[in-house]
Every structure is written in structure tokens, then in C-alpha cells.
Write a protein that holds these residues in place. Structure first.
Motif, PDB file in Angstrom:
ATOM      1  N   LEU A  89     -11.302  -0.337  -1.231  1.00  0.00           N
ATOM      2  CA  LEU A  89      -9.883  -0.159  -1.513  1.00  0.00           C
ATOM      3  C   LEU A  89      -9.434  -1.228  -2.501  1.00  0.00           C
ATOM      4  N   LEU A  90      -8.811  -0.787  -3.571  1.00  0.00           N
ATOM      5  CA  LEU A  90      -8.133  -1.689  -4.502  1.00  0.00           C
ATOM      6  C   LEU A  90      -6.651  -1.395  -4.332  1.00  0.00           C
ATOM      7  N   ILE A  91      -5.885  -2.386  -3.917  1.00  0.00           N
ATOM      8  CA  ILE A  91      -4.469  -2.168  -3.652  1.00  0.00           C
ATOM      9  C   ILE A  91      -3.662  -3.178  -4.439  1.00  0.00           C
ATOM     10  N   SER A  92      -2.752  -2.673  -5.269  1.00  0.00           N
ATOM     11  CA  SER A  92      -1.855  -3.538  -6.033  1.00  0.00           C
ATOM     12  C   SER A  92      -0.428  -3.235  -5.590  1.00  0.00           C
ATOM     13  N   LEU A  93       0.204  -4.214  -4.989  1.00  0.00           N
ATOM     14  CA  LEU A  93       1.517  -4.021  -4.380  1.00  0.00           C
ATOM     15  C   LEU A  93       2.640  -4.511  -5.278  1.00  0.00           C
ATOM     16  N   SER A  94       3.640  -3.683  -5.431  1.00  0.00           N
ATOM     17  CA  SER A  94       4.833  -4.142  -6.131  1.00  0.00           C
ATOM     18  C   SER A  94       5.683  -4.929  -5.143  1.00  0.00           C
ATOM     19  N   GLU A  95       6.387  -5.902  -5.668  1.00  0.00           N
ATOM     20  CA  GLU A  95       7.192  -6.768  -4.810  1.00  0.00           C
ATOM     21  C   GLU A  95       8.665  -6.430  -4.984  1.00  0.00           C
ATOM     22  N   HIS A  96       9.289  -6.094  -3.871  1.00  0.00           N
ATOM     23  CA  HIS A  96      10.723  -5.834  -3.843  1.00  0.00           C
ATOM     24  C   HIS A  96      11.347  -6.821  -2.857  1.00  0.00           C
ATOM     25  N   ASN A  97      12.113  -7.759  -3.370  1.00  0.00           N
ATOM     26  CA  ASN A  97      12.751  -8.771  -2.525  1.00  0.00           C
ATOM     27  C   ASN A  97      11.740  -9.507  -1.644  1.00  0.00           C
ATOM     28  N   GLY A  98      10.597  -9.817  -2.208  1.00  0.00           N
ATOM     29  CA  GLY A  98       9.618 -10.642  -1.528  1.00  0.00           C
ATOM     30  C   GLY A  98       8.638  -9.905  -0.633  1.00  0.00           C
ATOM     31  N   THR A  99       8.733  -8.581  -0.572  1.00  0.00           N
ATOM     32  CA  THR A  99       7.806  -7.833   0.274  1.00  0.00           C
ATOM     33  C   THR A  99       7.538  -6.462  -0.336  1.00  0.00           C
ATOM     34  N   TYR A 100       6.958  -5.558   0.463  1.00  0.00           N
ATOM     35  CA  TYR A 100       6.537  -4.244  -0.027  1.00  0.00           C
ATOM     36  C   TYR A 100       7.709  -3.399  -0.533  1.00  0.00           C
ATOM     37  N   SER A 101       7.389  -2.487  -1.441  1.00  0.00           N
ATOM     38  CA  SER A 101       8.384  -1.492  -1.845  1.00  0.00           C
ATOM     39  C   SER A 101       8.634  -0.562  -0.666  1.00  0.00           C
ATOM     40  N   THR A 102       9.798   0.034  -0.627  1.00  0.00           N
ATOM     41  CA  THR A 102      10.138   0.964   0.451  1.00  0.00           C
ATOM     42  C   THR A 102       9.169   2.134   0.479  1.00  0.00           C
ATOM     43  N   ALA A 103       8.784   2.634  -0.676  1.00  0.00           N
ATOM     44  CA  ALA A 103       7.863   3.775  -0.750  1.00  0.00           C
ATOM     45  C   ALA A 103       6.538   3.432  -0.063  1.00  0.00           C
ATOM     46  N   PHE A 104       5.989   2.264  -0.381  1.00  0.00           N
ATOM     47  CA  PHE A 104       4.728   1.858   0.231  1.00  0.00           C
ATOM     48  C   PHE A 104       4.900   1.592   1.722  1.00  0.00           C
ATOM     49  N   LYS A 105       5.938   0.868   2.092  1.00  0.00           N
ATOM     50  CA  LYS A 105       6.157   0.497   3.492  1.00  0.00           C
ATOM     51  C   LYS A 105       6.285   1.734   4.365  1.00  0.00           C
ATOM     52  N   ASN A 106       6.941   2.772   3.884  1.00  0.00           N
ATOM     53  CA  ASN A 106       7.102   3.988   4.674  1.00  0.00           C
ATOM     54  C   ASN A 106       5.750   4.680   4.900  1.00  0.00           C
ATOM     55  N   VAL A 107       4.927   4.752   3.868  1.00  0.00           N
ATOM     56  CA  VAL A 107       3.585   5.343   4.024  1.00  0.00           C
ATOM     57  C   VAL A 107       2.771   4.491   4.999  1.00  0.00           C
ATOM     58  N   PHE A 108       2.839   3.191   4.856  1.00  0.00           N
ATOM     59  CA  PHE A 108       2.140   2.265   5.754  1.00  0.00           C
ATOM     60  C   PHE A 108       2.619   2.462   7.201  1.00  0.00           C
ATOM     61  N   ASP A 109       3.935   2.523   7.390  1.00  0.00           N
ATOM     62  CA  ASP A 109       4.486   2.685   8.738  1.00  0.00           C
ATOM     63  C   ASP A 109       4.024   3.990   9.381  1.00  0.00           C
ATOM     64  N   TRP A 110       4.149   5.094   8.656  1.00  0.00           N
ATOM     65  CA  TRP A 110       3.742   6.381   9.220  1.00  0.00           C
ATOM     66  C   TRP A 110       2.235   6.415   9.503  1.00  0.00           C
ATOM     67  N   THR A 111       1.438   5.877   8.603  1.00  0.00           N
ATOM     68  CA  THR A 111      -0.014   5.892   8.794  1.00  0.00           C
ATOM     69  C   THR A 111      -0.393   5.050  10.015  1.00  0.00           C
ATOM     70  N   SER A 112       0.356   3.995  10.264  1.00  0.00           N
ATOM     71  CA  SER A 112       0.076   3.150  11.430  1.00  0.00           C
ATOM     72  C   SER A 112       0.363   3.865  12.744  1.00  0.00           C
ATOM     73  N   ARG A 113       1.047   4.987  12.686  1.00  0.00           N
ATOM     74  CA  ARG A 113       1.394   5.730  13.897  1.00  0.00           C
ATOM     75  C   ARG A 113       0.361   6.793  14.258  1.00  0.00           C
ATOM     76  N   ILE A 114      -0.648   6.956  13.432  1.00  0.00           N
ATOM     77  CA  ILE A 114      -1.709   7.917  13.750  1.00  0.00           C
ATOM     78  C   ILE A 114      -2.511   7.340  14.910  1.00  0.00           C
ATOM     79  N   LYS A 115      -2.635   8.106  15.940  1.00  0.00           N
ATOM     80  CA  LYS A 115      -3.298   7.649  17.174  1.00  0.00           C
ATOM     81  C   LYS A 115      -4.762   7.278  16.917  1.00  0.00           C
TER      82      LYS A 115
END
Length: 183
Positions: A72-98
Motif C-alpha cells: 500500500l502506498l498512501i498519500s494523505l492530504s492534510e485538512h486542519n492537521g488531520t485526514y480529509s473528510t473524504a478519506f476519514k469517512n472511507v476509513f471509518d466505514w471500512t473499520s466497521r467491517i466485521k
């Protein structure tokens, strides 16, 4: 070798997408897939929504791409010191997969770039703390400050020779990890 290159931005002109695309191009004899966050748009995560509707198919599709990759090569954009909302939402939903860790222990080079002098350092720090808790196997990190001064958008490559050499060393390092894992 299969490389999944993720730009943690939904911008059509994402500088992190340019960086991760360049990084991926440095790996020889690899099958490369560059992920666009726009392909994984889904409702903003909410527990009640998950209870009522389950995990969206887009999150499952993202997880499948991770599972199919060797690196995995991951390049994160920084929005106010943390992840972009678009990335964070994908991350959050993926973390909910059992019964899965988001990153599934895949070797990862974590990167960021920004127009300013910190080069996305805040988002890298956040990801370095959080990703290992979700199966992130971070082999190394890379930041490119002052993107507009250090990256040639036409040639799609780093123009700063020191930073370019640094990235190439880190690409060689993660490629070597995958080679060892294949044996």
C-alpha cells in the motif's frame, strides 16, 4: 507484485494523488492501481445508519482492493492537521467491517505533501498513531514540503533532487520488504 496507491483526497487536482502516482511509478514490474476517493463516496458514518443499513458496499469494495494488494502506498492530504473528510469517512466505514483490520497488515509507505513547509506532517503524525491500531504495517513515511516548489506537475515527478532520492530509497525499502515476504 500488486500496488494499491491511495490518495487520501477527493480533489480532482489532488497534489497527493500526483505524489502517490509518482511513487507508484518507481516500483518496477508491478501492477499498479491508483484509487480515487470519489469512487468510494458514501453517507457520513453514523452508528444508527450502520445499524439500520449495514456497511455500504463501497467500504467493502475498498477493503477488497486492500486485500488484493501486496503493498500500500498512501498519500494523505492534510485538512486542519488531520485526514480529509473524504478519506476519514472511507476509513471509518471500512473499520466497521466485521472481523477485519482496515489495512490487513499490508506493508505500507505512508506519505503526505502540502504547499506549506510542514508538508502534511500533522496528518502523518495522526496516521502513524492510528493506523497500527487498525492493522497498519507502516514500513516508512515520507513528506514533501512546499509541493509547488519541489514537484514538477508536467513531468509528474519530484524536482528537488534530495527529496527525490529520499523517496526512491523508501520505495526500495518497501519493495525489499515485499520481496522478502514473497520468499
Amino acid at each position: 507484485m500488486k500496488i494499491l496507491a491511495v490518495a487520501g483526497s477527493n480533489s480532482e487536482t489532488s497534489i497527493n494523488k500526483l505524489l502517490v502516482s509518482y511513487a507508484a511509478s518507481l516500483i518496477e514490474n508491478a501492477e499498479i492501481e491508483i484509487v480515487d476517493m470519489n469512487d468510494f463516496e458514501m453517507p457520513i458514518y453514523k452508528h444508527q445508519r450502520e445499524v439500520e443499513s449495514g456497511v455500504p458496499q463501497e467500504a467493502k469494495n475498498f477493503a477488497e482492493k486492500i486485500d488484493a494488494a501486496d503493498i500500500l502506498l498512501i498519500s494523505l492530504s492534510e485538512h486542519n492537521g488531520t485526514y480529509s473528510t473524504a478519506f476519514k469517512n472511507v476509513f471509518d466505514w471500512t473499520s466497521r467491517i466485521k472481523q477485519r483490520a482496515v489495512w490487513n497488515e499490508k506493508p505500507m509507505l505512508l506519505m503526505a505533501t502540502a504547499p506549506g513547509g510542514r508538508g502534511g506532517l500533522g496528518v502523518l503524525e495522526a496516521a502513524e498513531k492510528r493506523f497500527p491500531l487498525h492493522g497498519g504495517n507502516i514500513i516508512d513515511t515520507f513528506t514533501l514540503p512546499f509541493f509547488n516548489d519541489n514537484f514538477d506537475k508536467e513531468a509528474i515527478k519530484i524536482s528537488n533532487t534530495e527529496k527525490d532520492s529520499e523517496l526512491k530509497e523508501k520505495i526500495a525499502k518497501i519493495s525489499a520488504v515485499e520481496t522478502i515476504l514473497e520468499k
